[in-house]
Write an enzyme that holds these catalytic residues in place. Structure first.
Site, PDB file in Angstrom:
ATOM      1  N   LYS A  86     -26.733  20.477 -33.728  1.00 31.41           N
ATOM      2  CA  LYS A  86     -25.792  19.072 -32.954  1.00 31.41           C
ATOM      3  C   LYS A  86     -26.945  19.897 -30.936  1.00 31.41           C
ATOM      4  CE  LYS A  86     -22.175  20.803 -33.394  1.00 31.41           C
ATOM      5  NZ  LYS A  86     -22.014  21.674 -34.791  1.00 31.41           N
ATOM      6  N   ARG A 158     -12.967  17.587 -33.905  1.00 36.49           N
ATOM      7  CA  ARG A 158     -13.099  17.686 -34.880  1.00 36.49           C
ATOM      8  C   ARG A 158     -11.583  18.395 -35.337  1.00 36.49           C
ATOM      9  NH1 ARG A 158     -16.998  22.638 -33.754  1.00 36.49           N
ATOM     10  NH2 ARG A 158     -18.621  22.147 -31.970  1.00 36.49           N
ATOM     11  N   ARG A 193     -30.223  32.479 -33.690  1.00 37.70           N
ATOM     12  CA  ARG A 193     -30.505  31.848 -32.298  1.00 37.70           C
ATOM     13  C   ARG A 193     -29.865  32.698 -31.057  1.00 37.70           C
ATOM     14  NH1 ARG A 193     -25.669  27.231 -31.812  1.00 37.70           N
ATOM     15  NH2 ARG A 193     -24.471  28.869 -33.234  1.00 37.70           N
ATOM     16  N   ARG A 222     -24.775  34.535 -28.946  1.00 37.31           N
ATOM     17  CA  ARG A 222     -23.207  34.299 -28.568  1.00 37.31           C
ATOM     18  C   ARG A 222     -22.640  35.083 -29.157  1.00 37.31           C
ATOM     19  NH1 ARG A 222     -22.864  27.584 -29.555  1.00 37.31           N
ATOM     20  NH2 ARG A 222     -21.144  28.399 -30.850  1.00 37.31           N
ATOM     21  N   ARG A 233     -16.534  30.020 -39.115  1.00 42.01           N
ATOM     22  CA  ARG A 233     -16.656  28.682 -38.361  1.00 42.01           C
ATOM     23  C   ARG A 233     -16.565  27.958 -39.500  1.00 42.01           C
ATOM     24  NH1 ARG A 233     -20.517  30.980 -34.866  1.00 42.01           N
ATOM     25  NH2 ARG A 233     -21.214  28.232 -34.410  1.00 42.01           N
TER      26      ARG A 233
HETATM   27  P1  AP5 Z   1     -27.746  24.125 -32.435  1.00 45.35           P
HETATM   28  O1  AP5 Z   1     -28.296  23.083 -31.267  1.00 45.35           O
HETATM   29  O2  AP5 Z   1     -27.100  24.929 -31.205  1.00 45.35           O
HETATM   30  O3  AP5 Z   1     -26.593  24.055 -33.570  1.00 45.35           O
HETATM   31  P2  AP5 Z   1     -25.592  23.786 -33.246  1.00 45.35           P
HETATM   32  O4  AP5 Z   1     -24.719  22.535 -33.938  1.00 45.35           O
HETATM   33  O5  AP5 Z   1     -25.372  23.065 -31.601  1.00 45.35           O
HETATM   34  O6  AP5 Z   1     -24.785  24.544 -33.186  1.00 45.35           O
HETATM   35  P3  AP5 Z   1     -23.181  25.379 -33.124  1.00 45.35           P
HETATM   36  O7  AP5 Z   1     -22.842  27.026 -33.636  1.00 45.35           O
HETATM   37  O8  AP5 Z   1     -23.595  25.605 -31.466  1.00 45.35           O
HETATM   38  O9  AP5 Z   1     -22.194  24.037 -33.212  1.00 45.35           O
HETATM   39  P4  AP5 Z   1     -20.299  25.045 -33.820  1.00 45.35           P
HETATM   40  O10 AP5 Z   1     -19.946  23.912 -33.264  1.00 45.35           O
HETATM   41  O11 AP5 Z   1     -20.539  26.324 -34.386  1.00 45.35           O
HETATM   42  O12 AP5 Z   1     -20.479  25.544 -32.088  1.00 45.35           O
HETATM   43  P5  AP5 Z   1     -19.601  25.226 -30.051  1.00 45.35           P
HETATM   44  O13 AP5 Z   1     -19.794  25.882 -29.711  1.00 45.35           O
HETATM   45  O14 AP5 Z   1     -19.348  23.389 -30.749  1.00 45.35           O
HETATM   46  O15 AP5 Z   1     -28.887  25.233 -33.289  1.00 45.35           O
HETATM   47  C1  AP5 Z   1     -28.471  26.368 -34.217  1.00 45.35           C
HETATM   48  C2  AP5 Z   1     -29.430  27.136 -34.754  1.00 45.35           C
HETATM   49  O16 AP5 Z   1     -30.711  26.414 -35.457  1.00 45.35           O
HETATM   50  C3  AP5 Z   1     -30.962  26.835 -32.822  1.00 45.35           C
HETATM   51  O17 AP5 Z   1     -31.262  28.315 -33.108  1.00 45.35           O
HETATM   52  C4  AP5 Z   1     -31.707  25.893 -33.510  1.00 45.35           C
HETATM   53  O18 AP5 Z   1     -33.580  26.758 -33.069  1.00 45.35           O
HETATM   54  C5  AP5 Z   1     -31.796  26.166 -34.965  1.00 45.35           C
HETATM   55  N1  AP5 Z   1     -32.067  25.298 -34.918  1.00 45.35           N
HETATM   56  C6  AP5 Z   1     -32.190  23.536 -35.074  1.00 45.35           C
HETATM   57  N2  AP5 Z   1     -32.533  22.279 -35.866  1.00 45.35           N
HETATM   58  C7  AP5 Z   1     -33.039  23.436 -36.229  1.00 45.35           C
HETATM   59  C8  AP5 Z   1     -34.201  22.418 -37.400  1.00 45.35           C
HETATM   60  N3  AP5 Z   1     -34.502  21.607 -37.779  1.00 45.35           N
HETATM   61  N4  AP5 Z   1     -35.112  23.316 -38.630  1.00 45.35           N
HETATM   62  C9  AP5 Z   1     -35.237  24.821 -37.438  1.00 45.35           C
HETATM   63  N5  AP5 Z   1     -33.922  25.543 -36.659  1.00 45.35           N
HETATM   64  C10 AP5 Z   1     -33.267  24.254 -36.223  1.00 45.35           C
HETATM   65  O19 AP5 Z   1     -18.357  25.453 -30.930  1.00 45.35           O
HETATM   66  C11 AP5 Z   1     -18.133  26.934 -30.724  1.00 45.35           C
HETATM   67  C12 AP5 Z   1     -16.059  27.072 -31.236  1.00 45.35           C
HETATM   68  O20 AP5 Z   1     -15.490  26.798 -30.333  1.00 45.35           O
HETATM   69  C13 AP5 Z   1     -15.710  26.893 -32.527  1.00 45.35           C
HETATM   70  O21 AP5 Z   1     -15.989  27.566 -33.398  1.00 45.35           O
HETATM   71  C14 AP5 Z   1     -14.388  26.338 -31.967  1.00 45.35           C
HETATM   72  O22 AP5 Z   1     -13.611  27.865 -31.885  1.00 45.35           O
HETATM   73  C15 AP5 Z   1     -14.915  26.169 -30.325  1.00 45.35           C
HETATM   74  N6  AP5 Z   1     -14.218  24.601 -30.307  1.00 45.35           N
HETATM   75  C16 AP5 Z   1     -15.603  24.331 -30.207  1.00 45.35           C
HETATM   76  N7  AP5 Z   1     -15.334  22.645 -30.110  1.00 45.35           N
HETATM   77  C17 AP5 Z   1     -14.022  22.541 -30.382  1.00 45.35           C
HETATM   78  C18 AP5 Z   1     -13.688  21.447 -30.792  1.00 45.35           C
HETATM   79  N8  AP5 Z   1     -13.335  20.473 -30.855  1.00 45.35           N
HETATM   80  N9  AP5 Z   1     -11.454  22.331 -31.485  1.00 45.35           N
HETATM   81  C19 AP5 Z   1     -11.093  22.551 -31.185  1.00 45.35           C
HETATM   82  N10 AP5 Z   1     -12.274  23.881 -31.194  1.00 45.35           N
HETATM   83  C20 AP5 Z   1     -13.449  24.167 -30.591  1.00 45.35           C
END
Ligand code: AP5
Length: 289
Positions: A86, A158, A193, A222, A233
Site C-alpha cells: 500500500k 479496516r 522492509r 518498524r 496483523r
Molecule cells: P509496503 O508498501 O510498506 O506495504 P504496506 O501494505 O504499506 O504495509 P504495512 O505493513 O505498512 O501495512 P499495514 O497495514 O500492516 O501497516 P500500517 O502501518 O497501515 O511494502 C512492504 C515491503 O514490501 C517494503 O519493504 C517494500 O519495499 C516491499 N514491496 C512493496 N511492493 C513490492 C513489490 N511489488 N515487489 C517486491 N517488494 C515490494 O498499520 C500498522 C498498525 O497500525 C496496524 O497493525 C494496526 O495496529 C494499526 N492500524 C493501522 N490502520 C488502522 C486502522 N484503520 N484501524 C485501527 N488500527 C489501525
C-alpha cells in the site's frame, strides 16, 4: 485577437501566456516541460490547436490532461494485507496524480512519536497486531480528510464500524483499490522492509535496495515488523476484510500485488486513468466490473 501561430516576432503567446516561444509555440508533447510553464494545460491545448501542426496524439493527450485538471479531485482508498504494498503504491500514485496520502498507520505512528496518552494506548494494540481503538483513530482520520478535497486514504477503514462512520461523515471514495498478495510473500516483505526516516521512503533489503551507502546507513525498522507480529496483523486483517469489502463492492478494483512495484502501479494507473477519463461518478461503477 493575436494568434500564436508562426509569428516569429512575437515572444508572448496570448493563449498560454508563456513568455517564451520555446515553451509555448514550439511545444512538443514532452512530459519534462513543467506544467507550471503554462497558465494551464487547457491554454497549452488551445495553443496547439491553433498552431494546427500538433499531431492528434498530442492533442488527445493534452485534452485528457486538461480534463483531469478540471475534474473533481479523486478520492481513493487503498487497502490490503500488511506489506501488500500500500505505502509503496501510494508513493507512486501521489507522484503521478498529486493526491495527498493519508495513512492510518502513519497517523498512529505520529501520535506515538508525540508521546501522547492516545499514542501510548495505540502502541499497545499495534504491538499485539490488533486494530487501534476507534475512539483514537476515527476523529484523527476525519480531521485529516476534512482538510483535503481529494485524498488517497491508506489502510482505512479496516473494520465495519470505521467504514460506517466514514460514510456517516460524508466521505465517499470514488475507487477502492484492493491489493492481493499471497501470505508467504507478505511475511518475506515485512521482515526485509526498511524505512528512510529522512525522506519517508520505503525500501526492502532484497526487492528495493537503497540508492546510496548514506541512505543504507540510516535505515530503520518498524517495531511491528517481526515474523511473529505480522502473523497477528494478518489474522486481524483476515478477520475484518470481508466486512469492509461489503461496503465498497461496487467500486472495488482488485489488483494483483505479487509482481514488481512498477507492474502493480501499471494496473492501478490503468484504473485511475479510466476513472479520470470517464468522469469518476459513472466510471467508479464500471471499473468494478
Ligand atoms: P509496503 O508498501 O510498506 O506495504 P504496506 O501494505 O504499506 O504495509 P504495512 O505493513 O505498512 O501495512 P499495514 O497495514 O500492516 O501497516 P500500517 O502501518 O497501515 O511494502 C512492504 C515491503 O514490501 C517494503 O519493504 C517494500 O519495499 C516491499 N514491496 C512493496 N511492493 C513490492 C513489490 N511489488 N515487489 C517486491 N517488494 C515490494 O498499520 C500498522 C498498525 O497500525 C496496524 O497493525 C494496526 O495496529 C494499526 N492500524 C493501522 N490502520 C488502522 C486502522 N484503520 N484501524 C485501527 N488500527 C489501525
Amino acid at each position: 485577437m493575436a494568434s500564436c501561430v508562426n509569428s516569429p516576432a512575437m515572444t508572448l503567446c496570448p493563449p498560454c501566456v508563456s513568455p517564451s516561444k520555446s515553451l509555448c509555440c514550439s511545444i512538443s508533447f514532452n512530459k519534462s516541460v513543467s506544467r507550471s510553464s503554462f497558465s494551464s494545460t487547457r491554454n497549452a491545448l488551445l495553443c496547439l490547436r491553433r498552431k494546427q501542426t500538433a499531431t492528434s496524439f498530442q492533442i488527445t493527450a493534452l485534452a485528457a490532461e486538461a480534463a483531469a485538471e478540471e475534474a473533481e479531485p479523486l478520492r481513493i482508498i487503498i487497502s490490503g494485507a500488511p506489506a501488500s504494498g500500500k505505502g509503496t503504491q501510494c508513493e507512486l500514485i501521489t507522484q503521478k496524480y498529486g493526491l495527498v496520502q493519508i495513512s492510518a498507520g502513519g497517523l498512529l505512528r505520529a501520535e506515538i512519536d508525540s508521546g501522547s496518552e492516545n499514542g501510548r494506548l495505540a502502541k499497545e494494540f499495534m504491538e499485539k497486531g490488533e486494530l487501534a481503538p476507534d475512539e483514537i483513530l476515527v476523529t484523527m482520520v476525519k480531521e485529516a480528510l476534512s482538510k483535503q478535497n481529494g485524498w488517497l486514504l491508506d489502510g482505512y477503514p479496516r473494520s465495519l464500524s470505521q467504514a460506517t462512520s466514514l460514510k456517516r461523515f460524508g466521505f465517499e471514495p470514488d475507487l477502492f483499490i484492493l491489493l492481493e498478495v499471497p501470505e508467504d510473500i507478505l511475511i518475506d516483505r515485512v521482515i526485509g522492509r526498511r524505512l528512510d526516516p529522512v525522506t519517508g521512503k520505503i525500501y526492502h533489503l532484497k526487492y528495493s535496495l537503497p540508492e546510496t551507502e548514506e541512505i543504507a546507513a540510516r535505515l530503520t525498522q518498524r517495531f511491528d515488523d517481526t515474523k511473529e507480529k505480522v502473523k497477528l496483523r494478518l489474522k486481524t486483517h483476515n478477520r475484518n476484510v470481508r466486512d469492509v469489502l461489503s461496503m465498497y463492492r461496487d467500486i472495488t478494483v482488485t489488483i494483483k500485488g505479487n509482481c514488481s512495484k512498477e507492474e502493480v502501479f501499471g494496473q492501478i494507473d490503468m484504473a485511475l486513468t479510466k476513472l479520470v477519463k470517464q468522469g469518476k461518478t459513472s466510471t467508479s461503477r464500471s471499473l468494478a466490473g
